[in-house]
Design a protein around this motif. Structure first.
Motif, PDB file in Angstrom:
ATOM      1  N   LEU A 277     -11.770  -4.835  76.903  1.00  0.00           N
ATOM      2  CA  LEU A 277     -12.101  -3.502  76.365  1.00  0.00           C
ATOM      3  C   LEU A 277     -13.518  -3.098  76.757  1.00  0.00           C
ATOM      4  O   LEU A 277     -13.761  -1.929  77.088  1.00  0.00           O
ATOM      5  CB  LEU A 277     -11.944  -3.491  74.835  1.00  0.00           C
ATOM      6  CG  LEU A 277     -10.483  -3.525  74.359  1.00  0.00           C
ATOM      7  CD1 LEU A 277     -10.402  -3.676  72.849  1.00  0.00           C
ATOM      8  CD2 LEU A 277      -9.726  -2.266  74.803  1.00  0.00           C
ATOM      9  N   ARG A 278     -14.418  -4.068  76.745  1.00  0.00           N
ATOM     10  CA  ARG A 278     -15.805  -3.760  77.176  1.00  0.00           C
ATOM     11  C   ARG A 278     -15.792  -3.304  78.641  1.00  0.00           C
ATOM     12  O   ARG A 278     -16.387  -2.298  78.991  1.00  0.00           O
ATOM     13  CB  ARG A 278     -16.692  -5.002  77.036  1.00  0.00           C
ATOM     14  CG  ARG A 278     -17.309  -5.178  75.652  1.00  0.00           C
ATOM     15  CD  ARG A 278     -18.485  -6.163  75.703  1.00  0.00           C
ATOM     16  NE  ARG A 278     -18.164  -7.447  76.299  1.00  0.00           N
ATOM     17  CZ  ARG A 278     -17.605  -8.479  75.658  1.00  0.00           C
ATOM     18  NH1 ARG A 278     -17.303  -8.375  74.372  1.00  0.00           N
ATOM     19  NH2 ARG A 278     -17.351  -9.624  76.279  1.00  0.00           N
ATOM     20  N   ASN A 279     -15.069  -4.050  79.470  1.00  0.00           N
ATOM     21  CA  ASN A 279     -15.014  -3.703  80.904  1.00  0.00           C
ATOM     22  C   ASN A 279     -14.299  -2.360  81.133  1.00  0.00           C
ATOM     23  O   ASN A 279     -14.606  -1.646  82.084  1.00  0.00           O
ATOM     24  CB  ASN A 279     -14.319  -4.799  81.694  1.00  0.00           C
ATOM     25  CG  ASN A 279     -15.146  -6.071  81.758  1.00  0.00           C
ATOM     26  OD1 ASN A 279     -16.351  -6.028  81.519  1.00  0.00           O
ATOM     27  ND2 ASN A 279     -14.514  -7.191  82.042  1.00  0.00           N
ATOM     28  N   ALA A 280     -13.348  -2.049  80.235  1.00  0.00           N
ATOM     29  CA  ALA A 280     -12.574  -0.811  80.403  1.00  0.00           C
ATOM     30  C   ALA A 280     -13.480   0.417  80.387  1.00  0.00           C
ATOM     31  O   ALA A 280     -13.268   1.377  81.120  1.00  0.00           O
ATOM     32  CB  ALA A 280     -11.520  -0.698  79.305  1.00  0.00           C
ATOM     33  N   LYS A 281     -14.543   0.373  79.548  1.00  0.00           N
ATOM     34  CA  LYS A 281     -15.457   1.538  79.452  1.00  0.00           C
ATOM     35  C   LYS A 281     -16.056   1.828  80.829  1.00  0.00           C
ATOM     36  O   LYS A 281     -16.060   2.970  81.289  1.00  0.00           O
ATOM     37  CB  LYS A 281     -16.574   1.252  78.447  1.00  0.00           C
ATOM     38  CG  LYS A 281     -16.056   1.108  77.015  1.00  0.00           C
ATOM     39  CD  LYS A 281     -17.058   1.665  76.003  1.00  0.00           C
ATOM     40  CE  LYS A 281     -16.400   1.887  74.652  1.00  0.00           C
ATOM     41  NZ  LYS A 281     -16.372   0.738  73.767  1.00  0.00           N
ATOM     42  N   ALA A 282     -16.547   0.771  81.477  1.00  0.00           N
ATOM     43  CA  ALA A 282     -17.173   0.947  82.802  1.00  0.00           C
ATOM     44  C   ALA A 282     -16.121   1.377  83.826  1.00  0.00           C
ATOM     45  O   ALA A 282     -16.376   2.252  84.670  1.00  0.00           O
ATOM     46  CB  ALA A 282     -17.825  -0.349  83.236  1.00  0.00           C
ATOM     47  N   GLU A 283     -14.913   0.781  83.734  1.00  0.00           N
ATOM     48  CA  GLU A 283     -13.866   1.120  84.714  1.00  0.00           C
ATOM     49  C   GLU A 283     -13.450   2.589  84.591  1.00  0.00           C
ATOM     50  O   GLU A 283     -13.219   3.271  85.597  1.00  0.00           O
ATOM     51  CB  GLU A 283     -12.644   0.215  84.514  1.00  0.00           C
ATOM     52  CG  GLU A 283     -12.861  -1.196  85.039  1.00  0.00           C
ATOM     53  CD  GLU A 283     -11.748  -2.144  84.641  1.00  0.00           C
ATOM     54  OE1 GLU A 283     -11.094  -2.682  85.527  1.00  0.00           O
ATOM     55  OE2 GLU A 283     -11.538  -2.330  83.420  1.00  0.00           O
ATOM     56  N   LEU A 284     -13.383   3.068  83.323  1.00  0.00           N
ATOM     57  CA  LEU A 284     -12.983   4.474  83.126  1.00  0.00           C
ATOM     58  C   LEU A 284     -14.032   5.405  83.713  1.00  0.00           C
ATOM     59  O   LEU A 284     -13.712   6.456  84.270  1.00  0.00           O
ATOM     60  CB  LEU A 284     -12.745   4.761  81.640  1.00  0.00           C
ATOM     61  CG  LEU A 284     -11.470   4.106  81.077  1.00  0.00           C
ATOM     62  CD1 LEU A 284     -11.422   4.173  79.549  1.00  0.00           C
ATOM     63  CD2 LEU A 284     -10.221   4.754  81.671  1.00  0.00           C
ATOM     64  N   GLU A 285     -15.301   5.029  83.608  1.00  0.00           N
ATOM     65  CA  GLU A 285     -16.379   5.813  84.244  1.00  0.00           C
ATOM     66  C   GLU A 285     -16.214   5.794  85.760  1.00  0.00           C
ATOM     67  O   GLU A 285     -16.278   6.819  86.418  1.00  0.00           O
ATOM     68  CB  GLU A 285     -17.741   5.165  83.939  1.00  0.00           C
ATOM     69  CG  GLU A 285     -18.218   5.314  82.523  1.00  0.00           C
ATOM     70  CD  GLU A 285     -19.007   6.596  82.366  1.00  0.00           C
ATOM     71  OE1 GLU A 285     -19.934   6.777  83.154  1.00  0.00           O
ATOM     72  OE2 GLU A 285     -18.663   7.404  81.477  1.00  0.00           O
ATOM     73  N   GLU A 286     -16.010   4.583  86.288  1.00  0.00           N
ATOM     74  CA  GLU A 286     -15.894   4.397  87.749  1.00  0.00           C
ATOM     75  C   GLU A 286     -14.704   5.163  88.315  1.00  0.00           C
ATOM     76  O   GLU A 286     -14.724   5.590  89.460  1.00  0.00           O
ATOM     77  CB  GLU A 286     -15.709   2.912  88.073  1.00  0.00           C
ATOM     78  CG  GLU A 286     -16.926   2.093  87.817  1.00  0.00           C
ATOM     79  CD  GLU A 286     -17.565   1.643  89.112  1.00  0.00           C
ATOM     80  OE1 GLU A 286     -16.902   1.684  90.150  1.00  0.00           O
ATOM     81  OE2 GLU A 286     -18.741   1.280  89.048  1.00  0.00           O
ATOM     82  N   GLY A 287     -13.669   5.288  87.496  1.00  0.00           N
ATOM     83  CA  GLY A 287     -12.469   6.006  87.924  1.00  0.00           C
ATOM     84  C   GLY A 287     -12.765   7.454  88.299  1.00  0.00           C
ATOM     85  O   GLY A 287     -12.019   8.083  89.035  1.00  0.00           O
ATOM     86  N   ASN A 288     -13.887   7.976  87.766  1.00  0.00           N
ATOM     87  CA  ASN A 288     -14.266   9.365  88.077  1.00  0.00           C
ATOM     88  C   ASN A 288     -15.136   9.461  89.320  1.00  0.00           C
ATOM     89  O   ASN A 288     -15.555  10.554  89.684  1.00  0.00           O
ATOM     90  CB  ASN A 288     -15.066   9.968  86.907  1.00  0.00           C
ATOM     91  CG  ASN A 288     -14.202  10.144  85.675  1.00  0.00           C
ATOM     92  OD1 ASN A 288     -12.992  10.378  85.790  1.00  0.00           O
ATOM     93  ND2 ASN A 288     -14.801  10.025  84.497  1.00  0.00           N
TER      94      ASN A 288
END
Ligand SMILES: Nc1nc2c(ncn2[C@@H]2O[C@H](COP(=O)(O)OP(=O)(O)O)[C@@H](O)[C@H]2O)c(=O)[nH]1
Ligand SMILES: Nc1ncnc2c1ncn2[C@@H]1O[C@H](COP(=O)(O)OP(=O)(O)O)[C@@H](O)[C@H]1O
Length: 381
Positions: A277-288
């Motif tokens: 879940l911690r990594n998901a925050k960064a991944e969701l940002e990177e997805g943009n």
């Protein structure tokens, strides 16, 4: 950089003005600038299949050879293309093993030379015909990537194939080695990375994950469109590689939904869930990140999301019968010779009236991996 291999001592003493005294049928030479590449050879000394004579230093060099090399080279013909790769055609070949490229100065080779600090060449097998673009699917853990990929593969089994990644993480209960992942160790995977087996790799949630070149080639060789389930770092590496793919990022409708799905799946410990879940925050940002993904897919209702995925890929129910490949086999006779006319190679078949044209104008890819998009047709004159 080394001494002249014994095999060539005679040739060196004879001088090069008259060219090399090559072993007929087995060795062919091609001059690229001040370097002469001798391709083929059955000898221990030339077992790598390639030797380079550098006219400037007067030395023979045995290069680092990357990629899958052709089996026994005998009776092959070579021609230099664009000063960066040599086309090699094996004669009397009744399989799709006849067209090969030896890359000598492509971007890939230049990058590898810096890494290995030696001369480097790389083999790439030529494939007649095309398969559709591979599909890269990224998104945070638990968003539904695996579910969507399974739906696609179940509905269109002849059309899609999964790129089976390597990972150092432990298998989950229902995961099978070689099907969901190739489960491996850190030591082995690091060795494989060093020896250039991976198209991309990344450390994700504390483990190593990577796509081997072979994993992608195996799917494409079966005439299927390859699906890669990889993280955002991996997507970035593939973007920078010669693999021309379509990039899709899957987002959850909300962070709360993501957490619920990850917990409901029940495959991770609480600690692993927290890390994901911690990594998901960064991944969701990177997805943009601008220019990285071609499509963003929000996985709210799974059926609706799956329909949107099929629309993006331009497929419908009626398409599930036929594989996407147009791969052809090139049957070549003995005694061939090559002439190059722009991006077309004329293959002269001994004294036969009919010639074969190998059209390279839509060629794409290359080492590491296959060179695709080649076309052939008969030419009467
Ligand atoms: N870069 C890269 N990432 C990968 C590869 N295989 C899987 N991943 C990613 O690694 C992450 C974790 O995968 P996994 O452990 O199977 O967990 P899951 O996504 O929760 O099912 C996901 O983001 C995958 O997309 C790979 O070969 N390369
Ligand atoms: N649209 C959806 N709505 C509710 N649950 C979903 C949806 N898509 C997937 N799931 C469930 O969420 C969990 C995680 O999905 P999974 O495909 O394993 O994700 P990923 O491969 O991205 O980690 C699974 O239990 C799956 O059944």
């Amino acid at each position: 950089m080394g001494e002249a291999p014994a095999l060539f001592v005679d040739d060196v003493q004879k001088g090069f003005s008259n060219g090399f005294d090559l072993k007929q049928d087995f060795e062919k030479s091609v001059v690229v600038g001040h370097k002469t590449y001798v391709i083929g050879g059955t000898d221990e000394l030339t077992s790598s299949g390639v030797c380079i004579f550098d006219k400037l230093t007067g030395e023979w060099v045995i290069p680092t050879v990357l990629g899958t090399k052709p089996e026994l080279l005998k009776g092959h013909s070579c021609v230099l293309l664009n000063k960066d790769r040599i086309l090699i055609i094996k004669e009397n070949c009744k399989s799709n093993e006849s067209v090969w490229f030896l890359e000598v100065d492509t971007q890939f080779i230049r990058d590898q030379k810096k890494k290995f600090e030696t001369e480097v060449v790389a083999w790439s097998k030529g494939v007649i015909g095309n398969v559709d673009q591979p599909i890269v699917i990224s998104g945070p853990s638990g968003v539904g990537k695996g579910t969507l990929i399974n739906m696609l593969m179940n509905e269109f089994p002849t059309m899609f194939g999964f790129s089976v990644s390597h990972t150092t993480r432990a298998p989950r209960e229902k995961e099978q080695n070689g099907v969901h992942y190739h489960f491996t160790t850190h030591v082995v995977m690091e060795e494989d990375i060093k020896s250039g087996k991976f198209l991309e790799f990344a450390a994700v949630h504390g483990n190593l994950y990577g796509t081997s070149i072979e994993a992608v080639d195996m799917v494409a060789d079966a005439g299927k469109r390859c699906i890669l389930d990889i993280d955002v770092q991996g997507a970035r590496s593939v973007r920078a590689s010669s693999l021309e793919a379509i990039f899709i990022f899957v987002r959850p409708p909300s962070f709360e939904d993501l957490e619920k799905r990850l917990r409901a799946r029940g495959t991770e410990t609480e600690g692993q869930i927290q890390k994901r879940l911690r990594n998901a925050k960064a991944e969701l940002e990177e997805g943009n990140s601008p220019g990285l993904f071609d499509h963003i897919l929000v996985n709210d209702d799974i059926e609706a999301c799956y329909e949107r995925l099929k629309n993006i890929l331009g497929i419908s129910e009626s398409m599930n019968a036929a594989p996407v490949t147009t791969s052809k086999v090139l049957d070549l006779p003995v005694d061939l010779s090559l002439s190059k006319i722009n991006e077309k190679i004329l293959i002269n078949r001994g004294d036969a009236e009919q010639k074969v044209v190998l059209d390279l104008s839509s060629m794409k890819g290359g080492a590491p991996g296959r060179t695709r998009g080649l076309d052939t047709y008969a030419f009467d004159h």
